[in-house]
Design a protein around this motif. Structure first.
Motif, short mmCIF file in Angstrom:
data_model
loop_
_atom_site.label_atom_id
_atom_site.label_comp_id
_atom_site.label_asym_id
_atom_site.label_seq_id
_atom_site.Cartn_x
_atom_site.Cartn_y
_atom_site.Cartn_z
N ILE A 19 0.63 -1.46 -0.04
CA ILE A 19 -0.28 -0.04 -0.28
C ILE A 19 0.78 1.23 0.41
O ILE A 19 0.58 2.33 -0.75
CB ILE A 19 -0.64 -0.22 1.10
CG1 ILE A 19 -2.29 -0.92 1.11
CG2 ILE A 19 -1.27 1.13 1.25
CD1 ILE A 19 -2.96 -1.25 2.39
N LEU A 20 2.35 0.63 0.87
CA LEU A 20 2.78 2.28 1.22
C LEU A 20 3.22 2.48 -0.25
O LEU A 20 3.26 4.09 -0.90
CB LEU A 20 3.91 2.23 1.61
CG LEU A 20 5.09 3.05 1.87
CD1 LEU A 20 3.98 4.75 2.61
CD2 LEU A 20 5.87 3.17 3.39
N ILE A 22 1.98 1.68 -3.99
CA ILE A 22 1.36 1.65 -4.31
C ILE A 22 1.34 3.32 -4.06
O ILE A 22 0.73 4.33 -4.70
CB ILE A 22 0.14 1.08 -4.15
CG1 ILE A 22 0.36 -0.51 -4.50
CG2 ILE A 22 -1.08 1.63 -5.16
CD1 ILE A 22 -1.11 -1.65 -4.53
N TYR A 23 1.07 3.54 -2.98
CA TYR A 23 0.91 5.33 -2.43
C TYR A 23 1.42 6.36 -3.24
O TYR A 23 1.45 7.46 -3.49
CB TYR A 23 0.14 5.64 -0.59
CG TYR A 23 0.00 7.19 -0.96
CD1 TYR A 23 1.15 7.68 -0.51
CD2 TYR A 23 -1.16 7.63 -0.77
CE1 TYR A 23 1.21 9.48 0.04
CE2 TYR A 23 -0.81 8.88 -0.60
CZ TYR A 23 -0.03 9.62 -0.13
OH TYR A 23 -0.18 10.88 0.60
N SER A 24 2.64 6.01 -2.66
CA SER A 24 3.80 6.54 -3.50
C SER A 24 4.61 7.02 -4.94
O SER A 24 4.37 7.51 -5.71
CB SER A 24 5.24 6.05 -2.73
OG SER A 24 5.75 5.84 -1.30
N CYS A 26 1.59 6.76 -6.83
CA CYS A 26 0.55 7.47 -7.91
C CYS A 26 0.74 8.85 -7.11
O CYS A 26 0.95 9.64 -8.13
CB CYS A 26 -0.77 6.61 -6.78
SG CYS A 26 -1.24 5.56 -7.16
N ILE A 27 1.68 9.12 -6.19
CA ILE A 27 1.69 10.36 -5.73
C ILE A 27 3.19 10.69 -6.73
O ILE A 27 2.74 12.17 -7.62
CB ILE A 27 2.38 10.61 -4.24
CG1 ILE A 27 1.06 10.49 -3.10
CG2 ILE A 27 2.84 11.84 -4.22
CD1 ILE A 27 0.09 11.24 -3.69
N GLN A 30 1.08 11.83 -10.59
CA GLN A 30 0.66 12.14 -10.20
C GLN A 30 1.75 13.89 -10.38
O GLN A 30 1.31 14.78 -10.92
CB GLN A 30 0.16 13.02 -8.78
CG GLN A 30 -0.76 14.13 -8.77
CD GLN A 30 -1.57 13.80 -7.74
OE1 GLN A 30 -2.50 13.06 -7.27
NE2 GLN A 30 -1.39 15.13 -7.35
N ARG A 327 -5.13 8.25 -9.03
CA ARG A 327 -6.17 7.97 -7.80
C ARG A 327 -6.92 6.88 -7.96
O ARG A 327 -6.74 5.67 -6.81
CB ARG A 327 -6.78 9.09 -7.33
CG ARG A 327 -5.96 10.53 -6.72
CD ARG A 327 -6.62 11.98 -6.72
NE ARG A 327 -5.57 12.85 -6.50
CZ ARG A 327 -6.00 14.55 -5.92
NH1 ARG A 327 -7.32 14.19 -6.23
NH2 ARG A 327 -4.75 15.34 -6.17
N GLY A 330 -4.56 3.83 -8.10
CA GLY A 330 -4.36 3.13 -6.53
C GLY A 330 -4.99 3.02 -6.08
O GLY A 330 -4.45 1.94 -5.56
N ILE A 331 -6.25 3.09 -6.10
CA ILE A 331 -7.34 2.48 -5.23
C ILE A 331 -7.48 1.18 -5.48
O ILE A 331 -7.93 0.15 -4.78
CB ILE A 331 -8.47 3.20 -4.40
CG1 ILE A 331 -8.18 4.76 -4.69
CG2 ILE A 331 -9.68 2.27 -4.10
CD1 ILE A 331 -9.91 5.56 -4.53
N GLY A 334 -4.33 -0.97 -4.70
CA GLY A 334 -4.41 -1.02 -3.04
C GLY A 334 -5.89 -2.49 -3.26
O GLY A 334 -4.69 -3.33 -2.38
#
Length: 678
Positions: A19-20, A22-24, A26-27, A30, A327, A330-331, A334
């Motif tokens: 999850i971390l 994927i979040y990184s 995506c950021i 972006q 986004r 990313g969800i 996840g």
């Protein structure tokens, strides 16, 4: 139980890490997209500003830099009082039609200045003049002081825009400067025009809405006091103000419309400490904002004045479905990572609960089957199939249950010869106890179709005892076809090379050898004649009055004549070693190895006779009324005192004498040392 707890803990760590990550990611995507959006829009804005810079330069060159305008500015500069106002009125009436045509579309301001940087004439406000611009307009001061062109954004007493200030001189005297400026709204229109033409397809800028945020500390004190009401503070930051569209439109006759979307975005971002912090840094940046379910990219382009100081921001708002997609993806990733890791965890639990014997059997089969990308089967001592993989089912068309327990040789093996009793590959492996590799076998699929295979059959051992065979094979039909195609391509290449060699050595028009081939052949034959002390003859042949023939019948008929003459020369030279080449234009060269003086003259006479039998009409040949040839012939027995160049020169001189003697003539000579004997 301990292994279950360890597996659960590892699952939790992997889930958090995934999850971390994927979040990184995506950021990062972006931010990269926002940065690319920023760069792309900056390029479009610079292009828009450059367009108006070119327009201003054209107006200056074609309208301002004229004798009549410069003379008027000179007279205004050197006059005072009423006379100066009269001349100022003449300048206004002269250029006002041009200004009115450009006003509101391309140019907002046309403003002349005195050499001391006072306002001479504002076409947008003719009643306001003679005020000093030294404190508020550095670009005007630079133009009048350094006598150089100044381009860039600058705020002013009435309007603010992208200014182009040009120094003016008349008969060597500096008489002031002129400013041609465009507003942000004109730049915005050009920006949209460029976007619609596809210059900014990356970020859908054709949907962008722009606003101009003026930096209050830089421009507020420059304004005439009665114009402060034309501006209002933005919600984003108290240091930034915007023009009131309703009042500015009436002042400058430009159609300026407010954007409700930009206003809503400003209200949304007014609560963002990040935006407030970046606005104070006076640098360009981009952020993403979600408004009423729609994601927008908001870009702040820093605008510097002519002193390289921050003066404003161009703010663009663009619908950005890509960021929303990032986004959402990313969800989704996840969720998928959670599901996948959960499935893996369940599989792990099941694996831990499996029986050790089943584990050995699964490992055994996976080592044989899953690690191979080709068809696989195993047999026992009797040749009975005991295992197959999926690839084999695909190749043969049988299901696994149809093959297990069947004899492989009887089911799909094809003997290498007509003897149906010849041993199969599995029997040979069992007999020799060695691995056999071959690509000469054919197998038969379920439909009865034969296909070639590359097969590797090895003994299958258990505790050093041979218990059967393991065979892998793959269909090599495509490889065979490719090999055949390769052979065919090689043959075509050989043929093409032969054709290219022929094209390189032969004249494309006549089909005989070309000049390059002649140069190589004469050197080769000369060396051979010198080495073996054998005679060599050279005939230089020229078509008489061929230029007249071309002039009378045209080049197409001339080309046909050259071809017929070349064919006749080849027929007249009957030996295989005789060499006929087109020497250039209508001139041919013939090399006759092992040919003495008399024989070469005889060949020349035969050539003339055969050309005469063609009876090609040639009215331009006044003497014969048909195509004739002049021939120069030289024979030589090389002994070291002569060169190839001497040989060719002698033959060419004979050709020259043949022409001098009236054409349709043969002149021969012998070349001996440095002497030439006719």
């Amino acid at each position: 139980m301990k292994r279950y707890l360890v597996s659960s803990f590892i699952f939790f760590l992997f889930l958090c890490g995934a999850i971390l990550l994927i979040y990184s990611r995506c950021i990062q995507i972006q931010n990269d997209h926002l940065q690319q959006h920023l760069f792309t829009e900056q390029a479009a804005i610079r292009s828009s500003i450059h367009t108006y810079s070119l327009l201003a330069q054209a107006i200056n060159d074609e309208v301002i830099q004229t004798e009549q305008v410069l003379k008027l500015v000179h007279d205004i500069t050197n006059s005072h009082g009423k006379e100066q106002n009269i001349l100022r009125g003449q300048l206004y009436r002269l250029l006002d039609p041009v200004y009115q045509r450009l006003r509101g579309k391309q140019v907002r301001q046309l403003h002349f200045h005195f050499p001391d940087s006072r306002s001479m004439l504002r076409f947008h406000a003719p009643s306001r003049s003679d005020d000093s611009l030294v404190a508020v307009r550095p670009s005007v001061v630079r133009a009048n002081t350094d006598h150089e062109i100044v381009n860039g954004f600058e705020s002013g007493r009435i309007f603010h825009g992208f200014r182009h200030v040009y120094p003016l001189s008349y008969q060597g005297e500096h008489i002031g400067s002129v400013e041609i400026s465009t507003s942000f709204y004109q730049i915005r229109n050009e920006f949209k025009h460029l976007s619609e033409d596809g210059l900014n397809t990356l970020n859908n800028s054709n949907k962008s809405q722009l606003a101009f945020l003026l930096y209050r500390p830089e421009m507020w004190n420059k304004l005439f006091d009665d114009l402060h009401t034309f501006y209002q503070t933005t919600p984003l930051h108290p240091d930034y103000i915007i023009e009131r569209a309703d009042l500015i439109s009436s002042l400058c006759s430009e159609k300026i419309s407010e954007s409700p979307l930009v206003d809503r975005v400003q209200q949304k971002l007014s609560h963002s400490s990040e935006v407030a912090r970046k606005l104070k840094q006076h640098r360009s940046f981009a952020v993403a904002v979600n408004l009423r379910g729609t994601t927008y990219t908001v870009v702040f382009h820093s605008v510097q004045n002519t002193l390289k100081q921050h003066a404003a921001y161009i703010m663009s708002v663009t619908p950005e479905p890509f960021i929303a997609t990032i986004r959402n993806d990313g969800i989704l990733m996840g969720v998928l990572a959670t599901v996948l890791l959960t499935v893996i965890l369940l599989y792990r639990f099941r694996f831990l609960a499996a029986d050790e014997n089943e584990k050995r059997q699964a490992l055994f089969l996976s080592n044989i089957s899953d690690n191979l990308g080709t068809a696989l089967y195993t047999t026992n001592h009797e040749g009975t199939i005991t295992f197959t993989n999926t690839a084999m089912e695909v190749l043969l068309g049988y299901q696994q249950k149809e093959m297990l327990g069947r004899n492989a040789h009887e089911l799909f093996h094809q003997p290498q010869d007509t003897d149906d009793h010849s041993p199969c590959i599995c029997e040979e492996v069992l007999r020799t106890n060695t691995t056999i590799r071959s690509d000469a076998y054919y197998f038969v699929d379920r439909t009865g179709a034969l296909f070639p295979v590359e097969v590797v059959c090895s003994p299958l051992r258990d505790h050093k005892q041979t218990i059967g065979t393991a065979t892998i094979f793959q269909d090599i039909s495509k490889r065979r076809e490719q090999e055949e195609q390769l052979q065919q391509a090689q043959q075509e290449l050989i043929s093409a090379n032969a054709s290219l060699k022929n094209l390189a050595s032969h004249d494309g028009l006549t089909g005989v050898y070309n000049r390059r081939s002649f140069d190589e052949q004469v050197e080769r034959l000369w060396r051979s004649a010198a080495r073996h002390k054998q005679p060599l003859a050279l005939l230089m042949v020229d078509i008489d009055h061929f230029k007249r023939y071309n002039d009378l019948f045209g080049h197409l008929q001339g080309d046909e004549c050259l071809r017929r003459v070349a064919q006749t020369l080849q027929k007249a030279c009957k030996r295989p070693e005789d060499f006929v080449a087109r020497y250039g234009g209508e001139e041919f060269a013939i090399l006759l190895p092992l040919t003495g003086h008399d024989d070469s003259e005889h060949v020349a006479q035969r050539i003339q006779a055969q050309i005469g039998s063609l009876a090609i009409e040639h009215p331009g040949n006044e003497k014969n009324q048909r195509i004739t040839l002049s021939i120069g012939c030289c024979t030589c027995l090389p002994d070291g005192g002569e060169t190839v160049q001497d040989f060719i020169f002698a033959a060419d001189q004979c050709l020259y004498r043949a022409k001098e003697e009236g054409r349709n003539t043969i002149c021969c000579c012998r070349l001996q040392g440095d002497e030439q004997e006719s």
